[in-house]
Write a protein that holds these residues in place. Structure first.
Motif, PDB file in Angstrom:
ATOM      1  N   ARG A 191      73.823 135.934  90.601  1.00 39.66           N
ATOM      2  CA  ARG A 191      73.063 135.601  89.392  1.00 39.66           C
ATOM      3  C   ARG A 191      72.380 134.249  89.521  1.00 39.66           C
ATOM      4  N   LEU A 192      73.053 133.296  90.148  1.00 37.06           N
ATOM      5  CA  LEU A 192      72.509 131.948  90.276  1.00 37.06           C
ATOM      6  C   LEU A 192      71.648 131.765  91.525  1.00 37.06           C
ATOM      7  N   GLY A 193      71.604 132.783  92.383  1.00 36.16           N
ATOM      8  CA  GLY A 193      70.792 132.691  93.586  1.00 36.16           C
ATOM      9  C   GLY A 193      71.401 131.837  94.673  1.00 36.16           C
ATOM     10  N   TRP A 194      72.718 131.716  94.694  1.00 34.94           N
ATOM     11  CA  TRP A 194      73.387 130.934  95.733  1.00 34.94           C
ATOM     12  C   TRP A 194      73.593 131.795  96.968  1.00 34.94           C
ATOM     13  N   PRO A 195      73.411 131.232  98.166  1.00 35.95           N
ATOM     14  CA  PRO A 195      73.664 131.994  99.393  1.00 35.95           C
ATOM     15  C   PRO A 195      75.105 132.489  99.448  1.00 35.95           C
ATOM     16  N   GLU A 196      75.268 133.723  99.870  1.00 33.40           N
ATOM     17  CA  GLU A 196      76.577 134.368  99.805  1.00 33.40           C
ATOM     18  C   GLU A 196      77.640 133.645 100.616  1.00 33.40           C
ATOM     19  N   GLU A 197      77.303 133.198 101.822  1.00 32.31           N
ATOM     20  CA  GLU A 197      78.293 132.596 102.719  1.00 32.31           C
ATOM     21  C   GLU A 197      78.282 131.075 102.691  1.00 32.31           C
ATOM     22  N   ALA A 198      77.479 130.478 101.836  1.00 26.69           N
ATOM     23  CA  ALA A 198      77.350 129.019 101.829  1.00 26.69           C
ATOM     24  C   ALA A 198      78.578 128.351 101.221  1.00 26.69           C
ATOM     25  N   VAL A 199      78.789 127.093 101.603  1.00 25.93           N
ATOM     26  CA  VAL A 199      79.733 126.209 100.918  1.00 25.93           C
ATOM     27  C   VAL A 199      78.916 125.494  99.839  1.00 25.93           C
ATOM     28  N   VAL A 200      79.191 125.825  98.577  1.00 27.31           N
ATOM     29  CA  VAL A 200      78.376 125.315  97.475  1.00 27.31           C
ATOM     30  C   VAL A 200      79.033 124.088  96.866  1.00 27.31           C
ATOM     31  N   ALA A 201      78.301 122.971  96.912  1.00 25.76           N
ATOM     32  CA  ALA A 201      78.732 121.740  96.250  1.00 25.76           C
ATOM     33  C   ALA A 201      77.972 121.640  94.936  1.00 25.76           C
ATOM     34  N   LEU A 202      78.706 121.628  93.851  1.00 29.48           N
ATOM     35  CA  LEU A 202      78.113 121.635  92.514  1.00 29.48           C
ATOM     36  C   LEU A 202      78.109 120.236  91.927  1.00 29.48           C
ATOM     37  N   TYR A 203      76.921 119.717  91.638  1.00 26.70           N
ATOM     38  CA  TYR A 203      76.801 118.450  90.917  1.00 26.70           C
ATOM     39  C   TYR A 203      76.701 118.770  89.436  1.00 26.70           C
ATOM     40  N   ALA A 204      77.618 118.239  88.636  1.00 23.53           N
ATOM     41  CA  ALA A 204      77.636 118.523  87.196  1.00 23.53           C
ATOM     42  C   ALA A 204      77.711 117.215  86.412  1.00 23.53           C
ATOM     43  N   GLY A 205      76.851 116.282  86.778  1.00 20.94           N
ATOM     44  CA  GLY A 205      76.814 114.996  86.092  1.00 20.94           C
ATOM     45  C   GLY A 205      75.558 114.853  85.259  1.00 20.94           C
ATOM     46  N   ASP A 206      75.245 113.621  84.885  1.00 19.83           N
ATOM     47  CA  ASP A 206      74.072 113.381  84.058  1.00 19.83           C
ATOM     48  C   ASP A 206      72.942 112.814  84.910  1.00 19.83           C
ATOM     49  N   LEU A 207      71.750 112.792  84.353  1.00 23.30           N
ATOM     50  CA  LEU A 207      70.592 112.185  85.009  1.00 23.30           C
ATOM     51  C   LEU A 207      70.199 110.871  84.364  1.00 23.30           C
ATOM     52  N   GLU A 208      70.637 110.668  83.127  1.00 21.22           N
ATOM     53  CA  GLU A 208      70.037 109.625  82.303  1.00 21.22           C
ATOM     54  C   GLU A 208      70.740 108.275  82.395  1.00 21.22           C
ATOM     55  N   PHE A 209      72.065 108.251  82.482  1.00 21.35           N
ATOM     56  CA  PHE A 209      72.791 107.002  82.325  1.00 21.35           C
ATOM     57  C   PHE A 209      73.342 106.422  83.623  1.00 21.35           C
ATOM     58  N   SER A 210      73.672 107.261  84.597  1.00 19.98           N
ATOM     59  CA  SER A 210      74.292 106.774  85.823  1.00 19.98           C
ATOM     60  C   SER A 210      73.327 106.914  87.000  1.00 19.98           C
ATOM     61  N   ASN A 211      73.761 106.372  88.144  1.00 16.38           N
ATOM     62  CA  ASN A 211      72.954 106.477  89.367  1.00 16.38           C
ATOM     63  C   ASN A 211      73.391 107.651  90.229  1.00 16.38           C
ATOM     64  N   ALA A 212      74.232 108.534  89.702  1.00 16.20           N
ATOM     65  CA  ALA A 212      74.852 109.572  90.519  1.00 16.20           C
ATOM     66  C   ALA A 212      73.836 110.522  91.142  1.00 16.20           C
ATOM     67  N   ALA A 213      72.868 110.985  90.361  1.00 12.86           N
ATOM     68  CA  ALA A 213      71.890 111.933  90.899  1.00 12.86           C
ATOM     69  C   ALA A 213      71.037 111.287  91.982  1.00 12.86           C
ATOM     70  N   GLU A 214      70.675 110.018  91.782  1.00 14.09           N
ATOM     71  CA  GLU A 214      69.887 109.311  92.797  1.00 14.09           C
ATOM     72  C   GLU A 214      70.691 109.164  94.090  1.00 14.09           C
ATOM     73  N   THR A 215      71.964 108.845  93.965  1.00 15.54           N
ATOM     74  CA  THR A 215      72.810 108.724  95.149  1.00 15.54           C
ATOM     75  C   THR A 215      72.920 110.059  95.866  1.00 15.54           C
ATOM     76  N   LEU A 216      73.086 111.125  95.093  1.00 14.06           N
ATOM     77  CA  LEU A 216      73.157 112.461  95.687  1.00 14.06           C
ATOM     78  C   LEU A 216      71.864 112.790  96.434  1.00 14.06           C
ATOM     79  N   MET A 217      70.719 112.533  95.795  1.00 15.48           N
ATOM     80  CA  MET A 217      69.432 112.807  96.437  1.00 15.48           C
ATOM     81  C   MET A 217      69.316 112.062  97.763  1.00 15.48           C
ATOM     82  N   ALA A 218      69.725 110.798  97.785  1.00 16.07           N
ATOM     83  CA  ALA A 218      69.620 109.992  99.001  1.00 16.07           C
ATOM     84  C   ALA A 218      70.577 110.474 100.082  1.00 16.07           C
ATOM     85  N   SER A 219      71.645 111.174  99.698  1.00 12.90           N
ATOM     86  CA  SER A 219      72.624 111.655 100.676  1.00 12.90           C
ATOM     87  C   SER A 219      72.216 112.980 101.313  1.00 12.90           C
ATOM     88  N   LEU A 220      71.279 113.700 100.710  1.00 16.16           N
ATOM     89  CA  LEU A 220      70.983 115.065 101.134  1.00 16.16           C
ATOM     90  C   LEU A 220      70.434 115.181 102.558  1.00 16.16           C
TER      91      LEU A 220
END
Length: 372
Positions: free
Chosen positions: A176-205
């Motif tokens: 349903r979510l379009g995730w690859p069947e055999e992939a190891v899925v890392a789910l980010y479930a944080g915010d975009l507005e208040f912390s630097n978490a999403a930016e850090t994740l983007m830089a790590s990719l």
């Protein structure tokens, strides 16, 4: 039964807000208490110890209009058989003033205020805490409250309860979510507005996605126009980097349980938990399902693991460290299993309904007997 009126956001779906989930779990954890909640006449809560009073909220946004605030103030003044009032909201001038005035006018009625998310600053917080006892959700917030001179304050950890059965299988959720069947899925479930978490994740990719099996999914609620704009910006950067097939987005869900069950790793690496619960609900839910997590090695989030090796900890704002953690978990199924097993054990012991019920019942008994 000890009768308690809960003053909360409307306790209606979707239950993706800790300020709604926590009181719902508290009522289940304390079957010996009788709870009254403000809601709508058609609202049903499937607990024998709960009665819903007819009170029209803006259920979609959980907000109160000026007229509804006045009605709530008048309801707080209404004579009833309540033994105590229990408020769930962060300290703020208007709500605290209204509640404080109402409790003062009611006289000797005991009251509790649970601070579901910590204020941005603790300076002067004491003047917005009006109840006989303040409840916080972490030792870190407890220490900060006490440093500001707050005397009647205690920590009661939140609880988490995994459903007995999740209707959707992981395979169906992934399709349903379009995730690859055999992939190891890392789910980010944080915010975009208040912390630097999403930016850090983007830089790590760029480094983390060198592992061909790793797939990253972002589940972010569009709470504000700014959040929507930030999401569009991140999508554009992902597209420009050619990572569209390796990074996907999860639209807002009525329940996160199927999404967490279908994922392999939770990523929650903020530098601040402002506007979130001290121990984020999604982290506790992932732990309850036996999922390993990558979290920030800072208070209060680090209290989720305690001294146990229930996941990996990274310094916030360090993309290289986050990439290393993602790579380690993507490459080592045994490590994911070991950490997930410990996480589930910690959730059962540290964040159980039984513990929440026992400590809350003791609090109610104590404030009822306190001289007034």
């Amino acid at each position: 039964m000890f009768k308690v009126m809960l003053i909360t956001k409307p306790l209606v779906p979707p239950f993706n807000d800790s300020a709604k989930v926590l009181p719902r779990l508290l009522m289940e954890a304390c079957p010996q208490q009788r709870f009254h909640v403000l809601g709508a006449a058609h609202q049903k809560i499937d607990l024998a110890n709960v009665r819903v009073e007819d009170f029209v909220f803006d259920a979609e946004h959980g907000a109160l209009t000026g007229w509804q605030k006045l009605r709530l103030f008048l309801r707080l003044l209404k004579p009833d058989e309540m033994a105590a009032y229990h408020f769930f909201f962060a300290p703020n001038p208007l709500s605290s003033l209204m509640s404080s005035l109402a409790m003062h006018m009611r006289g000797t009625l005991p009251s509790v205020q649970t601070v579901c998310s910590s204020p941005k600053s603790f300076s002067g917080v004491k003047r917005w805490l009006f109840a006989d006892e303040t409840v916080v959700l972490s030792d870190d917030t407890l220490a900060k409250m006490q440093a500001e001179g707050v005397k009647h304050v205690r920590r009661i950890y939140p609880a988490v309860k995994a459903p007995a059965r999740i209707e959707e299988t992981p395979e169906v959720t992934r399709r349903r979510l379009g995730w690859p069947e055999e992939a190891v899925v890392a789910l980010y479930a944080g915010d975009l507005e208040f912390s630097n978490a999403a930016e850090t994740l983007m830089a790590s990719l760029p480094e983390a996605l060198k592992n061909p099996r790793l797939h990253v999914a972002l589940a972010v609620r569009d709470k504000t126009e700014r959040t929507q704009a930030l999401r569009r910006g991140l999508k554009r950067r992902i597209r420009q980097a050619g990572l569209e097939t390796r990074v996907s987005w999860v639209d807002e869900q009525t329940s996160m349980w199927p999404v967490l069950q279908a994922s392999d790793v939770l990523v929650l690496n903020p530098d601040t938990l402002y506007a979130k619960m001290d121990l984020p609900l999604v982290l506790l839910e992932a732990m309850a399902l036996g999922k390993p997590s990558i979290i920030s090695d800072c208070a209060p989030m680090s209290e989720a693991y305690g001294d146990a090796e229930a996941g990996l900890r990274v310094t916030p704002g360090r993309p290289a460290r986050l990439a290393e953690a993602l790579t380690a978990l993507a490459e080592d199924a045994g490590l994911r299993e070991r950490l997930g097993t410990v996480a589930a054990q910690v959730a059962r012991e540290r964040f159980s309904l039984e513990r929440l019920g026992r400590e809350t019942a003791a609090l109610y008994a104590e404030i009822a007997e306190r001289p007034r």
